[in-house]
Scaffold this motif. Structure first.
Motif, short mmCIF file in Angstrom:
data_model
loop_
_atom_site.label_atom_id
_atom_site.label_comp_id
_atom_site.label_asym_id
_atom_site.label_seq_id
_atom_site.Cartn_x
_atom_site.Cartn_y
_atom_site.Cartn_z
N ARG A 5 0.74 -1.22 0.09
CA ARG A 5 0.10 0.08 -0.01
C ARG A 5 0.88 1.19 -0.05
N TYR A 6 2.05 1.27 0.45
CA TYR A 6 2.67 2.36 0.81
C TYR A 6 3.96 2.54 -0.26
N ARG A 7 3.87 1.62 -1.26
CA ARG A 7 4.89 1.71 -2.31
C ARG A 7 4.48 2.21 -3.61
N SER A 8 3.26 2.42 -3.71
CA SER A 8 2.49 2.85 -4.96
C SER A 8 2.77 4.21 -5.23
N ARG A 9 2.94 4.75 -6.70
CA ARG A 9 2.99 6.04 -7.12
C ARG A 9 2.00 7.21 -6.51
N LYS A 10 0.70 6.44 -6.51
CA LYS A 10 -0.44 7.41 -5.84
C LYS A 10 -0.12 7.84 -4.50
N PHE A 11 0.53 6.74 -3.47
CA PHE A 11 0.82 7.31 -2.26
C PHE A 11 1.99 8.28 -2.18
N ALA A 12 2.90 7.89 -3.17
CA ALA A 12 4.19 8.85 -2.76
C ALA A 12 3.91 10.15 -3.36
N LEU A 13 2.78 10.26 -4.33
CA LEU A 13 2.56 11.73 -4.83
C LEU A 13 1.75 12.23 -3.83
N ALA A 14 0.79 11.62 -3.25
CA ALA A 14 -0.08 12.16 -2.13
C ALA A 14 0.79 12.74 -1.06
N ALA A 15 1.70 11.83 -0.58
CA ALA A 15 2.43 12.21 0.44
C ALA A 15 3.35 13.33 0.29
N VAL A 16 3.94 13.51 -1.15
CA VAL A 16 4.82 14.75 -1.20
C VAL A 16 3.76 15.97 -1.47
N SER A 17 2.86 15.81 -1.96
CA SER A 17 1.93 16.96 -2.05
C SER A 17 1.28 17.50 -0.78
N ALA A 18 1.13 16.51 0.19
CA ALA A 18 0.84 17.13 1.64
C ALA A 18 2.12 17.77 2.15
N LEU A 19 3.24 17.17 2.16
CA LEU A 19 4.38 17.51 2.68
C LEU A 19 4.52 19.01 2.17
N VAL A 20 4.43 19.15 0.72
CA VAL A 20 4.86 20.73 0.32
C VAL A 20 3.41 21.65 0.88
N SER A 21 2.40 21.12 1.01
CA SER A 21 1.19 21.90 1.35
C SER A 21 1.48 22.48 2.80
N HIS A 22 2.17 21.18 3.72
CA HIS A 22 2.38 21.70 4.95
C HIS A 22 3.53 22.64 5.01
N ILE A 23 4.60 22.59 4.27
CA ILE A 23 5.75 23.56 4.44
C ILE A 23 5.12 24.82 3.84
N ALA A 24 4.35 24.76 2.88
CA ALA A 24 4.02 26.06 2.35
C ALA A 24 2.93 27.00 3.41
N LEU A 25 2.40 26.16 4.16
CA LEU A 25 1.42 26.44 5.36
C LEU A 25 2.35 27.13 6.35
N PHE A 26 3.65 26.61 6.60
CA PHE A 26 4.23 27.10 7.81
C PHE A 26 5.16 27.97 7.51
N SER A 27 5.51 28.31 6.11
CA SER A 27 6.01 29.45 5.87
C SER A 27 5.50 30.43 5.34
#
Length: 59
Positions: A5-27
């Motif tokens: 479940r955690y090795r798919s491209r869908k999960f990786a893309l969702a995780a990276v997108s969430a991380l980018v939005s978190h960084i953008a929020l805190f910056s």
């Protein structure tokens, strides 16, 4: 039985997108409402991808 479940491209893309939005929020690049909308969109697209994959995947 392997758990991929955690090795798919869908999960990786969702995780990276969430991380980018978190960084953008805190910056200060995103406001709270925009961040909530981004999270809703990210999770919605991830879930739609999972449903679509099960729909087209042969049994």
């Amino acid at each position: 039985m392997t758990d991929d479940r955690y090795r798919s491209r869908k999960f990786a893309l969702a995780a990276v997108s969430a991380l980018v939005s978190h960084i953008a929020l805190f910056s200060g690049q995103l406001e709270g409402g925009t961040w909530v909308a981004a999270q809703t969109l990210i999770l919605g697209m991830y879930n739609a991808g999972n449903v679509g994959e099960r729909y087209v995947k042969p049994d």
